[in-house]
Design a protein around this motif. Sequence first.
Motif, short mmCIF file in Angstrom:
data_model
loop_
_atom_site.label_atom_id
_atom_site.label_comp_id
_atom_site.label_asym_id
_atom_site.label_seq_id
_atom_site.Cartn_x
_atom_site.Cartn_y
_atom_site.Cartn_z
N ARG A 118 3.74 3.74 38.00
CA ARG A 118 3.17 4.38 36.82
C ARG A 118 3.65 5.82 36.62
N LYS A 119 4.70 6.26 37.29
CA LYS A 119 5.18 7.64 37.15
C LYS A 119 6.63 7.70 36.66
N GLN A 120 7.23 6.54 36.32
CA GLN A 120 8.62 6.48 35.85
C GLN A 120 9.59 7.08 36.87
N TYR A 121 9.32 6.88 38.16
CA TYR A 121 10.16 7.43 39.22
C TYR A 121 10.77 6.29 40.04
N LYS A 122 12.11 6.21 40.03
CA LYS A 122 12.83 5.24 40.84
C LYS A 122 14.10 5.89 41.35
N ARG A 123 14.42 5.68 42.62
CA ARG A 123 15.67 6.17 43.21
C ARG A 123 16.25 5.06 44.08
N LYS A 124 17.54 4.80 43.91
CA LYS A 124 18.22 3.80 44.71
C LYS A 124 19.42 4.46 45.38
#
Length: 99
Positions: free
Chosen positions: A77-83
């Motif tokens: 729910r925070k629009q945070y993604k890291r790959k």
Amino acid sequence: MSYAIIRTGGKQFRVEPGATLRVPSISKGINESVEIETLLFDNDGDVNFGADLAAVKATILEHGRGDKIIVFKKKRRKQYKRKQGHRQGFTAIKIDSIG
């Protein structure tokens, strides 16, 4: 059968003469000989502790990189993604002698 516990690259390994294993990268060339720190040495039931009791000698066979590991971070729910991907380097060694 004698064996030893060695420390290299911040990790510990149980080795026997003639064994081949992958350890964290060592900065020497292929076919060069290397002496590795010994923590424990067992000679058929006679157990000795300490680095000065037995020398473990090994030969470097190859250098390489392991399989890719994917590091994925997400906060819902925070629009945070890291790959992020990572490949750890290794050195394959063959244990020549213990003691």
